[in-house]
Design an enzyme around this catalytic site. Structure first.
Site, PDB file in Angstrom:
ATOM      1  N   ASP A  83       0.847  -1.186   0.000  1.00 29.99           N
ATOM      2  CA  ASP A  83       0.000   0.000   0.000  1.00 29.99           C
ATOM      3  C   ASP A  83       0.884   1.237   0.000  1.00 29.99           C
ATOM      4  OD1 ASP A  83       0.871  -0.593   2.663  1.00 29.99           O
ATOM      5  OD2 ASP A  83      -0.627   0.797   3.445  1.00 29.99           O
ATOM      6  N   GLU A 137       0.156  -0.879   5.777  1.00 32.30           N
ATOM      7  CA  GLU A 137       1.252  -0.303   6.564  1.00 32.30           C
ATOM      8  C   GLU A 137       1.093   1.195   6.766  1.00 32.30           C
ATOM      9  OE1 GLU A 137       5.197   1.262   7.703  1.00 32.30           O
ATOM     10  OE2 GLU A 137       4.022   1.831   5.958  1.00 32.30           O
ATOM     11  N   GLU A 138       0.602   1.883   5.733  1.00 31.30           N
ATOM     12  CA  GLU A 138       0.478   3.346   5.837  1.00 31.30           C
ATOM     13  C   GLU A 138      -0.753   3.755   6.634  1.00 31.30           C
ATOM     14  OE1 GLU A 138       2.954   4.876   5.085  1.00 31.30           O
ATOM     15  OE2 GLU A 138       3.935   4.093   3.307  1.00 31.30           O
ATOM     16  N   ASP A 156      12.465  -1.459   4.170  1.00 32.38           N
ATOM     17  CA  ASP A 156      11.436  -0.410   4.216  1.00 32.38           C
ATOM     18  C   ASP A 156      11.979   0.838   4.902  1.00 32.38           C
ATOM     19  OD1 ASP A 156       8.969   0.863   3.938  1.00 32.38           O
ATOM     20  OD2 ASP A 156       8.121  -0.055   5.735  1.00 32.38           O
ATOM     21  N   HIS A 164     -14.327  34.550  29.175  1.00 32.66           N
ATOM     22  CA  HIS A 164     -13.937  35.797  28.515  1.00 32.66           C
ATOM     23  C   HIS A 164     -12.769  36.384  29.298  1.00 32.66           C
ATOM     24  CE1 HIS A 164     -14.104  39.928  27.141  1.00 32.66           C
ATOM     25  NE2 HIS A 164     -14.998  39.591  26.213  1.00 32.66           N
ATOM     26  N   THR A 176     -10.073  36.304  22.303  1.00 32.58           N
ATOM     27  CA  THR A 176      -9.721  36.608  23.695  1.00 32.58           C
ATOM     28  C   THR A 176     -10.354  35.617  24.645  1.00 32.58           C
ATOM     29  OG1 THR A 176     -11.559  38.139  23.757  1.00 32.58           O
ATOM     30  CG2 THR A 176      -9.380  39.067  23.295  1.00 32.58           C
ATOM     31  N   ARG A 184      11.236   9.780  22.964  1.00 36.53           N
ATOM     32  CA  ARG A 184      11.834   8.699  22.187  1.00 36.53           C
ATOM     33  C   ARG A 184      12.737   7.916  23.132  1.00 36.53           C
ATOM     34  NH1 ARG A 184       9.422   7.865  17.148  1.00 36.53           N
ATOM     35  NH2 ARG A 184       8.252   9.797  16.905  1.00 36.53           N
ATOM     36  N   SER A 197      10.697   4.903  14.632  1.00 35.87           N
ATOM     37  CA  SER A 197      10.235   3.566  14.979  1.00 35.87           C
ATOM     38  C   SER A 197       9.680   2.876  13.734  1.00 35.87           C
ATOM     39  CB  SER A 197       9.115   3.642  16.025  1.00 35.87           C
ATOM     40  OG  SER A 197       9.496   4.479  17.095  1.00 35.87           O
TER      41      SER A 197
END
Lengths: 477, 477
Positions: A100, A166-167, A195, A228, A330, A343, A417
């Site tokens: 894919d 995979e995607e 990959d 506000h 605001t 990580r 990863s």
């Protein structure tokens, strides 16, 4: 040179036009897994692979994965598994890839039609999926093809595992690999995944490590609804004020993580490891080029590579619930959620990291003396992975690189990863090698994705040579 | 009591059903200025007001403001100006209101049809625009009406300025007021605006001050595009890390502004002023109720009111360019823009505030030793406003409150801004009074907006009585 490599290489060169045609057909199928309307194309791409493998003499199965969770009207595309060779006297190598691709539209800024392979005067082959991951997947098919055409005995038993999601988070794959590890994949002696990418554009690399990732959310809430700022500014505790305070206590602008005890979890740097980084083919210019700016933190490539590969990092990704549009509003947001991730690297265990993170954030929030309410939780985690680069799987790949490219490959780790790597290692218990085909400039996931013809053709030779050296390597630890 | 007030009050009571019908007709016109498709309704509402005023004997003009900037296919609704009375021996009072309303849909959560005035068993009159600002605008018409019906001489010359774009930035109004200050409005002796609210639900107030607002953006940029936190985390300066650091140096969780020199610009608290806050009808419970939480900063109502009215505050509104959706995304944003604003009070001049803000932020960013790039700028500013509550305009209103409600009104300031107030003051050079009709629970801008019948009918008496006392007050400074 291994005796049978010369005719194999010659055959690859002779077949190179055929191999490019094979890639052209694959790129023409818009197998975008993230877009519902392209799901039939993803199936078509699986069928294309199955047909090609069958024509090459492999035993092929398309394994269904059921309905897509959360989108029950959609069938998940099958895992295409294949076996080529079943000789008990040969090693069995399991290769993984995906068929894919990421979405792509000409109007996103592509110079050419994204689903039409277009080769320019520098032999750059543009097209969605060319490098990620159709080129590498077809590389394995080309290897079989060239052996058959040249009448060379195939050096190993090859098991293929090609997925089509995979995607889009590899839906269903982990369970499949786990289930098949003692069945379809049971003979596996080692795993090879193609990959990822070279660190630069000239020198191949073998990748033996990836960082993990722990992703956290911090929510701070106060009033029952947004306020506000004219009416309540100065008289009520503001969640956003508290949040920026807490977020500012996580990491300093030089990238040093400020969570007490966290760095103590990191495996110490040995003298031996220290010598590795100097030899890597990488420069500060490479960093600046990929950043598009000279905003690197460290002065040397060695420290840069260590920061990327072997030390943890902490990034703040954003804030949910606050005003995020252009312009001016605001508002005092009633509840804001800060997102950050760490990580992780050896030897950080997720639970230890979580405890240090939660304790630190709660302690810092307590110091603020705010009447707002804090919550912090782990959104998801994925463990780091480090393989032994001294395993025969790696030494075989190293010899193959030297044979094809005339250089010793860089032994690299990566900062990101690839979760399936750890899945394969844990499910099969075997060594996993990341053997990239494309280069750092291939623009995977981006507009104008390409694969250089050299990387595709020499890469096909590399995959084949790797299998030959795998067959010859003595057993290692 | 002023001699003519008794018959006026009686007439208002006798006409109360007519006045409610007048409000019912006005609420039924969905004059939503922010929605293009309702523009004809806004015009229809302007025509309704003009017709009513004409029928009451006023000289009325609908003044065009031209095309809407940025939406050239749309005509701006007219300013409805009117004069009632032209006696050189009487004072001339200019009153302002607006006839457009906020958007409203039943499905937003309204218990009743928003454009159908619905009166419940507690005489709460629900409907969009009931309190903001159709009720107060019609209050002035009711005053004329009751005088005519009861045959009472009108005590002043009344000038009306009713606009139709207040809920969408009062497009074109400032220039109009400025231009007419020496023409249509030239006889003005004082200005009265009825477009705000009581501090609570029981006690009327007169408002003599508003905070200003300086709105800032801080942008921090580094890499040329968003980065993958796995690949670049730890090796590149991250704009978001720098931004939370800078934002954390602006205000502490107790609301103390950390910008050096800023508090020195604030007018000192005098002993006389200090005594004012204790008498205001307001409790900490009122604060907690409006917050929906007990997250107020200050322990007493006095300090809470001072924080809201007479001290500056700094609120961080959000971040543009970072990840703001639910879920998890491992992005390092390339450029982030933090938004914050400072509510300003006497004697803070905008240019002085800007200089202190810019200097402080640049100094704090410099301390970070980041290679990223910072920019900081003012998005917009609006000045604070404080009138003299000892002016005859206020003492007349105070007497009117005592006459109608039997209590001395609270003299209040507000934390927010009503920019037209300052525009009228500067253009006419005359005293401006904010004389609210609705109460703090009216839910202007929200679902289930309402105006209590008592506030509408007694409020009409209040506006009339105010004009009578205005006619009697001696000249003040």
């Amino acid at each position: 040179m291994a005796p049978s490599l010369e005719p194999f290489f010659k055959q690859v060169d002779d077949s190179s036009n055929d191999f490019i045609e094979r890639l052209r057909k694959a790129v023409a199928i818009p197998s975008v897994s993230a877009q519902d309307e392209n799901r039939p194309d993803v199936f078509r791409m699986g069928q294309f692979l199955a047909d090609e493998l069958t024509a090459l003499g492999a035993e092929v199965e398309q394994r269904p994965l059921g309905k897509q969770p959360g989108k029950e009207h959609l069938e998940l595309p099958p895992v295409v598994v294949a076996r080529y060779g079943n000789d008990k006297n040969k090693r069995t190598i399991l290769v993984y890839g995906h068929y894919d691709v990421q979405p792509a539209l000409k109007e996103d800024g592509w110079a050419t039609e994204p689903f039409e392979l277009t080769i320019d005067e520098k032999d750059r082959m543009y097209g969605r999926g060319s490098t990620d991951d159709k080129g590498p997947v077809l590389g394995w098919l080309n290897v079989i093809d060239a052996h058959r055409k040249a009448g060379i005995e195939f050096p190993v038993n090859l098991l293929c595992c090609f997925e089509g999601m995979e995607e889009y988070g590899s839906e269903g794959l982990d369970d499949f690999i786990e289930a098949e590890s003692k069945k379809y994949f049971k003979d596996t002696d080692a795993v090879c995944i193609s990959d990822n990418y070279w660190l630069g554009t000239e020198k191949p690399c073998l990748t033996y490590g990836l960082r993990g990732c722990n992703y956290y959310s911090i929510s701070i809430s106060g009033p029952a609804q947004d306020l506000h700022s004219g009416v309540f500014g100065g008289s009520a505790h503001e969640p956003m004020t508290d949040l920026v305070n807490v977020l500012s206590k996580l990491v300093d602008p030089q990238g040093n993580i400020l969570i007490p005890g966290l760095m103590d979890l990191v495996a110490p740097l040995t003298e031996e490891e220290k010598t590795l980084y100097g030899n890597i083919s990488y420069t500060m210019d490479n960093l600046h080029e990929s950043l598009g700016a000279e905003t690197g933190i460290h002065p040397t490539k060695e420290r840069t590579l260590m920061a990327r590969w072997r030390y943890p990092s902490l990034s703040i990704h954003g804030v949910e619930g606050a005003y995020s549009a252009p312009g001016a509003k605001t508002v005092i947001p009633a509840k804001v959620i800060g997102k950050f991730s760490i990580r992780t690297v050896p030897n950080m265990e997720s639970e230890d990291v979580n405890k240090l993170v939660f304790d630190h954030i709660k302690a810092e929030f307590a110091k603020l003396n705010s009447k707002n309410t804090l919550d912090v939780w782990l959104q998801h985690d994925g463990k780091w992975w480090v393989a032994s680069p001294k395993h025969w799987n790696f030494s075989a790949a190293s010899k193959a690189v030297q044979q094809v490219f005339g250089v010793e490959p860089d032994m690299t780790r990566e900062g990101g990863s690839i979760p399936v790597t750890l899945t394969f290692e844990q499910a099969t218990g075997k060594n996993v090698l990341l053997l990239p085909m494309g280069s750092s400039t291939d623009a995977a996931h981006s507009v104008n994705e390409k694969l250089d013809k050299r990387n595709y053709i020499e890469g096909t030779k590399l995959l084949g040579a790797y299998l030959h050296y795998v067959a010859e390597e003595p057993q290692s630890s």
